[in-house]
Design an enzyme around this catalytic site. Structure first.
Site, PDB file in Angstrom:
ATOM      1  N   ASP A 386       9.300 -10.844 -10.533  1.00 39.90           N
ATOM      2  CA  ASP A 386       9.574 -10.463  -9.144  1.00 39.90           C
ATOM      3  C   ASP A 386       8.349  -9.748  -8.584  1.00 39.90           C
ATOM      4  O   ASP A 386       8.452  -8.673  -7.997  1.00 39.90           O
ATOM      5  CB  ASP A 386      10.817  -9.564  -9.094  1.00 39.90           C
ATOM      6  CG  ASP A 386      11.229  -9.216  -7.670  1.00 39.90           C
ATOM      7  OD1 ASP A 386      10.779  -9.899  -6.737  1.00 39.90           O
ATOM      8  OD2 ASP A 386      11.977  -8.241  -7.494  1.00 39.90           O
ATOM      9  N   LEU A 387       7.178 -10.344  -8.790  1.00 41.57           N
ATOM     10  CA  LEU A 387       5.920  -9.728  -8.355  1.00 41.57           C
ATOM     11  C   LEU A 387       5.677 -10.064  -6.898  1.00 41.57           C
ATOM     12  O   LEU A 387       5.258 -11.172  -6.560  1.00 41.57           O
ATOM     13  CB  LEU A 387       4.772 -10.211  -9.238  1.00 41.57           C
ATOM     14  CG  LEU A 387       4.882  -9.809 -10.710  1.00 41.57           C
ATOM     15  CD1 LEU A 387       3.791 -10.466 -11.536  1.00 41.57           C
ATOM     16  CD2 LEU A 387       4.805  -8.292 -10.853  1.00 41.57           C
ATOM     17  N   GLU A 388       5.941  -9.096  -6.028  1.00 39.35           N
ATOM     18  CA  GLU A 388       5.860  -9.319  -4.585  1.00 39.35           C
ATOM     19  C   GLU A 388       4.493  -9.000  -4.008  1.00 39.35           C
ATOM     20  O   GLU A 388       4.296  -9.084  -2.798  1.00 39.35           O
ATOM     21  CB  GLU A 388       6.949  -8.502  -3.887  1.00 39.35           C
ATOM     22  CG  GLU A 388       8.345  -8.893  -4.334  1.00 39.35           C
ATOM     23  CD  GLU A 388       9.438  -8.073  -3.675  1.00 39.35           C
ATOM     24  OE1 GLU A 388       9.142  -7.385  -2.681  1.00 39.35           O
ATOM     25  OE2 GLU A 388      10.587  -8.121  -4.165  1.00 39.35           O
ATOM     26  N   ASN A 389       3.546  -8.627  -4.877  1.00 39.96           N
ATOM     27  CA  ASN A 389       2.199  -8.305  -4.413  1.00 39.96           C
ATOM     28  C   ASN A 389       1.170  -9.294  -4.944  1.00 39.96           C
ATOM     29  O   ASN A 389      -0.001  -8.977  -5.082  1.00 39.96           O
ATOM     30  CB  ASN A 389       1.830  -6.875  -4.820  1.00 39.96           C
ATOM     31  CG  ASN A 389       2.737  -5.851  -4.163  1.00 39.96           C
ATOM     32  OD1 ASN A 389       2.789  -5.778  -2.941  1.00 39.96           O
ATOM     33  ND2 ASN A 389       3.476  -5.089  -4.964  1.00 39.96           N
TER      34      ASN A 389
END
Length: 562
Positions: A386-389
Site C-alpha cells: 500500500d505504498l502511496e508515495n
C-alpha cells in the site's frame, strides 16, 4: 481531465513520407557508424538538451548499459530532448531509439530533404522506433529529437542511433555479437514458475531464454520468470545475449524444479473475497482486537508495518497502549484463530504516511527478509503493498519474488494502489502487478480520495458513482490482470476517507455490472467477468463504528456472486 486527440492530421503526412523513405532506403555500408553522441545516456545529458528541464537520466529501467533518458511532459511542454548530429551530404541514415512509458516520438529535422518522425502510444516494455532519412546536397548536420505528449506520462528513451556514413562526430561503431551470459542461476520457484537471473553482458540489448532447448521468451533485463510450468517438475534453462549484430551462443544450463502444488495456501481463499484493513492505531474509529473483526472479511490487512533505518526493511510494533492493552500474545492467538476459521491475515506496508523505499538489490533483499521475519514471528499469511508515495517496479518485483521463494506457494500477496497508479500499464504500480502476476492474489485499487480519472473507454469519470468503479476496473481487467486479481476498494463510511464514499448498494451494483452485466450506469463493459475477486474497505474499524453496515451489505453480496 481533457480527452487528448490521438494524433494531429499533420502526423499522418509525416508518417506516409517516412514509409516512402523507408522503401527507398539503400543498404548501409561497412564504414557506417552511429553518429549520435552519448547515445545511451551513460554520460548523463551530455550532448542533449531537453526543454523546460524536463529530462533526466535514470539507472532503471534501462534498455542497455547503465542509464536511460526519462523525460516528463508538463503543462504546455512535451518534454522534447534534442541533439545536433554531424552527417554527410547526400547520404541515407537510419534513425532509431528504444522507448518505454508514455507516448514517445522520434524524429529528425534540418535534413535538407524531407524531415521525418515516428511515434508509439504508451508501452509497458521497451519498444524500438525506427525511421530513415536522406540528407540534402549541402546538409552537414541534422537535429534528432525525442518528445512525449501533453498531459501524458513520462517516457523513457535509450540507445539512440543515427546510423550511416561517418559525419565526423560519431562515437558508436557498429556492434559485435555479444558473449554468452555468465552466472545463470535459479533465483526462485513456485508450483508453476521458475525465476532466473544472470550477469549482464557488455553490448547486449536483450536476452533470449530457452527451456529444454526451445526459446520461450525474450527480455531486456538480467532476470526472467518462466510461468505455466507443471508442479514438482524439473526443467533445463539456458540464456543467450542479443543485439543488432546477432545472438550469442547459449550459456551453460541450469536446472530449476517447481514446488509441489499448494495445499491449503492461496487455494483456500474463497473464489470471491472481502478484504478489510484493521487499524493498529486509534484515530477515532472503533478500537478493535482482531478477534472482533466481522466474519464477512476473508482477508484482514494489518495496518501498518513501519520503515526502519535499514533501507527497504520493515518492522511491526503492536500499539498495545492505543488499543486498550491488547498484548502481543493475544494478537498472535487471534491471528491463529482467524486462520483456523479460514481467514487470511497479512501485514500491510505503506499507507498514506508510509516511507518504505525499495530502490536497489540491497533494499529489495532487506524488504523480503524483514517481511518474511514478520510472517514467522506473528504468523502473517503474506503482505499487502500500500505504498502511496511511489515504488520502483524493478526492485519491488524482485523483492516480492524473493519473498515468494522464502514463503512458498501459500503466500497471500495483495496491493492497494491509488487510481492514478493504475491508469496505464506503463505506471510503476501496474508494472509491478503484471511483473508478479503469477504470485499475485488481488489488487484492491482505492476508488476514493481521487480526482476524476479516465475509464477504459477513454471517457472521464468522477468518483462517487457506479461508472467510476466499473470503467476504471475495466482498465485492470483488460490491461493484463486476471479477473480473480481485481477487487474494488471503497471506504466503509464517510469518516473512512476524505472523498469517494459510496453507499454499499452502489458497490454491489458495480460488482453486478462487472460480473453479470446488470446494475450498470452509463458505462457497460464489453463483456462480463464472473471471476472478479470482490471488494475491499478501509477499514474494519470504521465499518464497526457504523454498525458494520458496509460488511453486512457488501460481504454477503460478494460471497453470493457467480
Amino acid at each position: 481531465m481533457p480527452i487528448l486527440s490521438r494524433r494531429p492530421a499533420r502526423f499522418w503526412t509525416a508518417a506516409l513520407t517516412t514509409a516512402l523513405a523507408l522503401g527507398a532506403a539503400g543498404p548501409a555500408s561497412a564504414a557506417d557508424v552511429n553518429n549520435a553522441k552519448n547515445a545511451g545516456f551513460e554520460s548523463g545529458l551530455s550532448n542533449w538538451t531537453c526543454s523546460a528541464s524536463s529530462g533526466t537520466t535514470v539507472s532503471s529501467p534501462v534498455h542497455g548499459g547503465s542509464a536511460a533518458l526519462k523525460a516528463t511532459p508538463a503543462g504546455q511542454d512535451n518534454a522534447k530532448c534534442v541533439q545536433t548530429v554531424a552527417v554527410k551530404p547526400n547520404a541515407t541514415y537510419t534513425l532509431s531509439a528504444w522507448v518505454q512509458g508514455g507516448y514517445a516520438y522520434l524524429g529528425a529535422t534540418g535534413t535538407g530533404t524531407t524531415d521525418v518522425s515516428t511515434w508509439t502510444p504508451d508501452t509497458a516494455s521497451w519498444k524500438q522506433l525506427t525511421t530513415t532519412f536522406t540528407t540534402g546536397a549541402s546538409t552537414t548536420s541534422v537535429t534528432v529529437y525525442t518528445h512525449g505528449w501533453y498531459g501524458q506520462a513520462a517516457y523513457l528513451a535509450d540507445d539512440v542511433s543515427v546510423y550511416g556514413p561517418d559525419g565526423g562526430g560519431g562515437t558508436d561503431p557498429a556492434p559485435t555479437v555479444p558473449a554468452a551470459p555468465a552466472g545463470l542461476a535459479v533465483s526462485g520457484t513456485s508450483s508453476s514458475s521458475v525465476s532466473l537471473s544472470w550477469n549482464a553482458v557488455s553490448g547486449a540489448t536483450g536476452y533470449h531464454v530457452y527451456r529444454n532447448g526451445t526459446k520461450i521468451t525474450a527480455v531486456t533485463g538480467t532476470s526472467a520468470t518462466v510461468t505455466g510450468l507443471a508442479a514438482s517438475t524439473s526443467y533445463s534453462f539456458q540464456v543467450t545475449a542479443v543485439n543488432s549484430a546477432g545472438e550469442s551462443v547459449k550459456s551453460g544450463a541450469v536446472t530449476g524444479t517447481t514446488t509441489a502444488s499448494p495445499g491449503d495456501g492461496g487455494s483456500a481463499l474463497p473464489k470471491h473475497a472481502v478484504t478489510g484493513y484493521w487499524q493498529n492505531f486509534n484515530n477515532g474509529a472503533t478500537v478493535q482486537k482482531l478477534s472482533a473483526v466481522q466474519s464477512q472479511y476473508d482477508i484482514i490487512a494489518v495496518a501498518f508495518a513501519d520503515a526502519t533505518t535499514t533501507p527497504g526493511a520493515v518492522t511491526f510494533t503492536l500499539d498495545s497502549a492505543g488499543l486498550g492493552g491488547y498484548t502481543v500474545d493475544q494478537f498472535k492467538a487471534d491471528i491463529k484463530a482467524k486462520q483456523a476459521a479460514g481467514k487470511k491475515v497479512v501485514v500491510s506496508v505503506g499507507g498514506q504516511n508510509g516511507t518504505v523505499s525499495v530502490s536497489d538489490p540491497t533494499s529489495a533483499a532487506n524488504f523480503a527478509n524483514s517481511v518474511y521475519a514478520l510472517m514467522q514471528t506473528y504468523g502473517f499469511d503474506g503482505v499487502d503493498i500500500d505504498l502511496e508515495n511511489g515504488l520502483n517496479a524493478t526492485y519491488m518485483s524482485q523483492a516480492l519474488r524473493s519473498l515468494s521463494a522464502k514463503a512458498g506457494p501459500g503466500l497471500i500477496l495483495t496491493m492497494a494502489p491509488q487510481t492514478i497508479d493504475m491508469q496505464s500499464t506503463s505506471n510503476a504500480y501496474f508494472q509491478t502487478a503484471l511483473n508478479v502476476k503469477d504470485i499475485l492474489t488481488v489488487v484492491n485499487m482505492q476508488y476514493y480520495n481521487s480526482g476524476s480519472m479516465l475509464g477504459c473507454d477513454g471517457k472521464v469519470y468522477s468518483q462517487g458513482s457506479v461508472d467510476f468503479l466499473t470503467a476504471l476496473a475495466c482498465i485492470q481487467l483488460e490491461g493484463g490482470l486476471s479477473p480473480s486479481q481485481v477487487g474494488l476498494g471503497l471506504p466503509a463510511s464517510t469518516s473512512g476517507a476524505g472523498s469517494g464514499y459510496v453507499s454499499p448498494s452502489v458497490v454491489n451494483n458495480a460488482l453486478d455490472c462487472l460480473t453479470k452485466g446488470t446494475g450498470c450506469g452509463s458505462f457497460k463493459p464489453s463483456k462480463t467477468y464472473p471471476d472478479l475477486r470482490g471488494a475491499m474497505t478501509w477499514s474494519t474499524n470504521w465499518d464497526a463504528a457504523a454498525g458494520n453496515a458496509w460488511s453486512n451489505t457488501v460481504g454477503p453480496h460478494v460471497h453470493g456472486l457467480p
